[in-house]
Design an enzyme around this catalytic site. Structure first.
Site, PDB file in Angstrom:
ATOM      1  N   ASP A 148      -2.735   6.408   0.842  1.00 49.26           N
ATOM      2  CA  ASP A 148      -1.723   7.076   0.029  1.00 49.26           C
ATOM      3  C   ASP A 148      -1.325   6.108  -1.075  1.00 49.26           C
ATOM      4  O   ASP A 148      -0.213   5.597  -1.104  1.00 49.26           O
ATOM      5  CB  ASP A 148      -0.518   7.467   0.891  1.00 49.26           C
ATOM      6  CG  ASP A 148       0.540   8.223   0.106  1.00 49.26           C
ATOM      7  OD1 ASP A 148       0.272   8.588  -1.058  1.00 49.26           O
ATOM      8  OD2 ASP A 148       1.637   8.454   0.663  1.00 49.26           O
TER       9      ASP A 148
ATOM     10  N   GLU B   4      -0.560  -3.612   0.710  1.00 49.17           N
ATOM     11  CA  GLU B   4       0.263  -3.222  -0.443  1.00 49.17           C
ATOM     12  C   GLU B   4      -0.070  -4.110  -1.637  1.00 49.17           C
ATOM     13  O   GLU B   4      -0.142  -5.324  -1.508  1.00 49.17           O
ATOM     14  CB  GLU B   4       1.751  -3.327  -0.101  1.00 49.17           C
ATOM     15  CG  GLU B   4       2.693  -3.047  -1.258  1.00 49.17           C
ATOM     16  CD  GLU B   4       2.442  -1.708  -1.924  1.00 49.17           C
ATOM     17  OE1 GLU B   4       2.240  -1.697  -3.162  1.00 49.17           O
ATOM     18  OE2 GLU B   4       2.447  -0.679  -1.209  1.00 49.17           O
TER      19      GLU B   4
ATOM     20  N   ASP C  19      -5.408  -5.580  -2.694  1.00 49.90           N
ATOM     21  CA  ASP C  19      -6.037  -4.310  -3.030  1.00 49.90           C
ATOM     22  C   ASP C  19      -6.717  -3.741  -1.788  1.00 49.90           C
ATOM     23  O   ASP C  19      -7.598  -4.376  -1.211  1.00 49.90           O
ATOM     24  CB  ASP C  19      -7.061  -4.549  -4.144  1.00 49.90           C
ATOM     25  CG  ASP C  19      -7.623  -3.272  -4.730  1.00 49.90           C
ATOM     26  OD1 ASP C  19      -7.624  -2.234  -4.031  1.00 49.90           O
ATOM     27  OD2 ASP C  19      -8.073  -3.301  -5.887  1.00 49.90           O
TER      28      ASP C  19
END
Length: 224
Positions: A143, A93, A125
């Site tokens: 996603d 995240e 990242d």
């Protein structure tokens, strides 16, 4: 009439502002005029995990999944319910506040999934994690945008580029699967996956768990 309440804001590194809203008992994360995710629609986010596992089930006894983007945790919780007890799940995240919200106002929804011993949370990242990995993951679930373009931040475009897809292919085990979530179809991205050496299965999935609502798209790509 209940109006939606702004709970908090966050800035994406090198990107735009995210806003967390609550409306009645539902939460939504918004980027500008785009609702990126909501507790009202999460069927396709769960399918990202369950349908990916269907494609590698039986190939390995201890699968290792990489999930790019925690979001509201629907994909992670589906993976925890579906994968074997000795599996591993790495969640990457980029935005610290997303995790703070999961542990704060949306703690009931998170249901402790980030503290599960099978889960390794990495702040950073996902493109960098993928680029630095070789044959490490049985599935890579992405996603991080509303589709295969850098909506959330321009730097995300590299994930869907020729170089980014080549890196994903290298990061997968030989029989692994790359799964990419999108709000809609993108024929150009399908062709790009094929040119990157993937066999592609493009699936339309209902946005809601009851099978209703608009259809989202998930590409399931396996190395040829």
């Amino acid at each position: 009439m209940i109006r939606r309440e702004l709970i908090d804001t966050a800035w994406i590194p090198d990107g735009e502002k995210l806003e967390l809203y609550k409306h009645d008992s539902d939460y939504m994360i918004v980027l500008g005029h785009n609702e990126l995710m909501s507790t009202r629609k999460w069927g396709s986010e769960e399918a990202l995990a369950t349908m990916a596992y269907e494609r590698i089930k039986g190939i390995t006894k201890r699968p290792h999944f990489l999930i790019g983007g925690y979001g509201m945790g629907f994909t992670l919780r589906a993976a925890l319910r579906t994968l074997p007890e000795d599996s591993k799940i790495t969640v990457v995240e980029l935005v610290p506040e997303i995790i703070e919200w999961a542990r704060g106002p949306m703690a009931d929804l998170a249901a402790g999934c980030l503290d599960n011993p099978r889960v390794n949370l990495v702040m950073g990242d996902v493109a960098h994690v993928i680029d630095g990995s070789r044959a490490a993951y049985d599935a890579i679930l992405l996603d991080v945008d509303n589709g295969p373009d850098g909506l959330v931040r321009e730097d995300n475009n590299v994930i869907y580029s020729k170089a980014g897809l080549r890196a994903a292919r290298n990061a997968l085990t030989p029989d692994g699967v790359l799964a990419v979530w999108s709000a809609g179809a993108d024929p150009a991205f399908t062709r790009r996956l094929e040119r990157a050496g993937f066999k592609v299965d493009e699936v339309k999935v209902p946005s809601r768990s009851n099978g209703k609502g608009p259809k989202h798209v998930i590409w399931f790509a396996t190395p040829e």
